[in-house]
Design a protein around this motif. Structure first.
Motif, PDB file in Angstrom:
ATOM      1  N   ASP A 295       0.880  -1.098  -0.148  1.00  0.00           N
ATOM      2  CA  ASP A 295      -0.087   0.163   0.099  1.00  0.00           C
ATOM      3  C   ASP A 295       0.942   1.155  -0.247  1.00  0.00           C
ATOM      4  O   ASP A 295       2.106   1.171   0.422  1.00  0.00           O
ATOM      5  CB  ASP A 295      -0.888   0.028   1.100  1.00  0.00           C
ATOM      6  CG  ASP A 295      -1.798  -1.091   1.390  1.00  0.00           C
ATOM      7  OD1 ASP A 295      -2.287  -1.459   0.317  1.00  0.00           O
ATOM      8  OD2 ASP A 295      -2.000  -1.692   2.623  1.00  0.00           O
TER       9      ASP A 295
ATOM     10  N   TRP B 175       0.452   5.228   1.620  1.00  0.00           N
ATOM     11  CA  TRP B 175      -0.338   6.053   2.314  1.00  0.00           C
ATOM     12  C   TRP B 175       0.161   7.383   2.541  1.00  0.00           C
ATOM     13  O   TRP B 175       1.561   7.504   2.443  1.00  0.00           O
ATOM     14  CB  TRP B 175      -0.130   5.404   3.754  1.00  0.00           C
ATOM     15  CG  TRP B 175      -0.901   4.034   4.112  1.00  0.00           C
ATOM     16  CD1 TRP B 175      -0.450   2.753   3.526  1.00  0.00           C
ATOM     17  CD2 TRP B 175      -2.126   3.877   4.788  1.00  0.00           C
ATOM     18  NE1 TRP B 175      -1.315   2.050   4.036  1.00  0.00           N
ATOM     19  CE2 TRP B 175      -2.401   2.414   4.662  1.00  0.00           C
ATOM     20  CE3 TRP B 175      -2.781   4.825   5.417  1.00  0.00           C
ATOM     21  CZ2 TRP B 175      -3.596   2.173   5.398  1.00  0.00           C
ATOM     22  CZ3 TRP B 175      -4.110   4.281   6.249  1.00  0.00           C
ATOM     23  CH2 TRP B 175      -4.460   2.911   6.096  1.00  0.00           C
ATOM     24  N   ARG B 176      -0.494   8.288   2.583  1.00  0.00           N
ATOM     25  CA  ARG B 176      -0.373   9.594   2.705  1.00  0.00           C
ATOM     26  C   ARG B 176       0.121   9.588   4.411  1.00  0.00           C
ATOM     27  O   ARG B 176      -0.697   9.339   5.048  1.00  0.00           O
ATOM     28  CB  ARG B 176      -1.158  10.675   2.585  1.00  0.00           C
ATOM     29  CG  ARG B 176      -0.709  12.121   2.720  1.00  0.00           C
ATOM     30  CD  ARG B 176      -2.084  13.085   2.244  1.00  0.00           C
ATOM     31  NE  ARG B 176      -1.469  14.461   2.070  1.00  0.00           N
ATOM     32  CZ  ARG B 176      -1.080  15.366   2.966  1.00  0.00           C
ATOM     33  NH1 ARG B 176      -1.332  15.042   4.345  1.00  0.00           N
ATOM     34  NH2 ARG B 176      -0.847  16.584   2.598  1.00  0.00           N
TER      35      ARG B 176
END
Length: 508
Positions: free
Chosen positions: A3, A5-6
């Motif tokens: 993944d 992610w911010r």
């Protein structure tokens, strides 16, 4: 597998992107170890490309327990290039050309490392709010190198079929010209409003990339300047060596269609609300210079002797220094710190040469190990002149057909292949193979490796019939000596299957 992610860096007070491995992907300890290695390679490869068009790697957290595996990277506030492709709304020529020029500068830095992207496509190119183009996912190059100890590994087809060069479709050797073909596909799509080729299935797309002539852009869009159409067709030539020499040539041929420094923003860009990728050329930067001779090395690739000579150490001290260098070198090699390992050996070469003589066996061995690590770490431009100089030195010491001279000639040819000089590489590998056959078995380890390299290079050049003549008997020999499950036998079986699909013939 992962993944993105911010996230937020609370120490430096800035937003970041965090790419992490999903725990459910780590189904076994062996797989976890492999993912750690791939992640580490991705971080190192991306970090080595020093260019504003590549998202920076700030940190790599590779927890030994595998509970935390993630990269901390620059967060890019941008939109994928694919979002701007619309047949009903053609992009301004200057907009599309500015994107292609920015991508070419990124590739010029990557190819100097050298790293080949292998999966360049509109979805892997972001246009930031300020018009800066960011090229993503150089990690594909790292993921392909699952066996870093194999110096002559070739990648099986991996990428997106709509943008894959013919040699990539065939499963042959990948070179910087492979990325240039993909860039041609992207630029054709930006200007034409649709992908270069479309087909209902992967086989048909593969066949088109190998056989179909691209539609000249001016047949799709009359306002494309003829020299720009010629450049795109040049990028899309089927043979790798028929394409432009490098990204610097591509950049130079795009320049006439870009705004000059100091020009105002093009009217066709601003009102649409799109970012303006031409801004960097109105406030220009250029690709890095073409690779040349490294500082501190002479024409033979050996360390310069311009510094004042020091008193030669006694042989015992020289041997102790060499032993210490190899010990440090071995520790760095275990950690896959190839550049630093090569530097450690480089520092030992000149003192050893002063104490023992420039063509002493131990000195040549130090130089050969350094060149091998440069090749292993992907620094082909530095390794090539050193292997060539070593081949000459070994020829003087033990004869031109000796094992060490043969090995260095073959390694120099492999460097040339990686740098896109495929014709010269093939000629040299075939010359070395002829010598090996005269002094050893056709199924010796050295001969097998040479036959494999020659066959895969022929395949990459689209010379399928010649590749078949090399790879088919090699596969038979490998199956007889090592069995059909041998790693190289499996790889060659896949290449033969692709050849027998007859991608050069009419589609099924």
């Amino acid at each position: 597998m992962g993944d993105v992610w911010r996230a937020y860096d609370t120490v430096l007070d800035r937003p970041v992107a965090v790419k992490r491995i999903r725990q459910q992907s780590l189904t076994s300890p062996a797989l976890a170890e492999e993912f750690v290695k791939r992640f580490q390679r991705e971080a190192r490869i991306t970090a080595r490309i020093q260019h504003p068009g590549v998202p920076q790697v700030y940190d790599a957290v590779l927890d030994g327990s595998h509970d935390r595996l993630f990269l901390v990277m620059e967060l890019v506030d941008g939109v994928p290039l694919s979002a701007y492709v619309d047949p009903a709304r053609p992009l301004p020529v200057s907009w599309a050309v500015a994107v292609a020029a920015q991508v070419s500068t990124v590739l010029s830095y990557a190819h100097e490392v050298p790293v080949i992207h292998r999966d360049l496509k509109p979805g892997n190119v972001l246009v930031a709010r300020d018009g800066t183009v960011k090229v993503l996912d150089f990690g594909i190059a790292a993921i392909l190198r699952t066996d870093v100890t194999k110096l002559t590994a070739t990648g099986s087809p991996l990428g997106t079929y709509q943008y894959m060069a013919p040699e990539q479709v065939r499963g042959g050797r990948i070179t910087p010209q492979t990325d240039l073909y993909a860039l041609g596909c992207v630029l054709h799509e930006l200007l034409g409003g649709r992908p270069l080729f479309t087909a209902p299935g992967e086989y048909q797309l593969m066949h088109q990339h190998i056989n179909a002539a691209p539609t000249p852009l001016r047949q799709v869009r009359a306002d494309v300047p003829p020299p720009l159409e010629e450049l795109v067709l040049h990028l899309l030539r089927k043979a790798p060596e028929a394409r432009p020499a490098d990204t610097q040539e591509v950049y130079a041929r795009l320049l006439p269609f870009l705004p000059q420094p100091g020009e105002a923003e093009p009217e066709a860009v601003g009102p649409t609300g799109r970012p303006d990728p031409t801004a960097l050329f109105r406030r220009p930067y250029a690709p890095r210079e073409r690779g040349g001779r490294q500082q501190g090395q002479d024409a033979a690739g050996s360390p310069s002797t311009a510094s004042p000579a020091l008193p030669p150490p006694v042989p015992a001290q020289a041997q102790a220094d060499i032993d210490e260098a190899y010990e440090h070198f071995g520790a760095l090699l275990e950690e896959e710190r190839f550049s630093q390992a090569a530097e450690v050996l480089a520092e030992a070469i000149e003192p050893a040469a002063r104490a023992l003589g420039a063509e002493n066996r131990k000195v040549l061995e130090l130089r050969r190990n350094r060149a091998a690590i440069q090749l292993l770490g992907g620094d082909y431009r530095a390794a090539l002149p050193e292997f060539e100089a070593l081949a000459d030195a070994y020829a003087r010491v033990s004869g031109p057909t000796g094992a060490n001279a043969r090995e260095c000639r073959a390694q120099a040819a492999r460097c040339r292949a990686e740098l896109g000089q495929v014709t010269d590489a093939l000629s040299e590998l075939q010359s070395v193979l002829a010598v090996v056959r005269a002094v050893d078995s056709d199924v010796s380890e050295e001969a097998v490796e040479l036959r494999h390299d020659i066959g895969m290079l022929l395949l990459a050049q689209g010379r399928s019939a010649e590749a078949l003549k090399v790879l088919e008997p090699l596969h038979e020999d490998l199956c007889m000596v090592l069995g059909p499950d041998d790693e190289m036998a499996v790889e060659i079986a896949g290449a033969l299957a692709l050849i027998r699909l007859d991608l050069d013939g009419p589609p099924a």
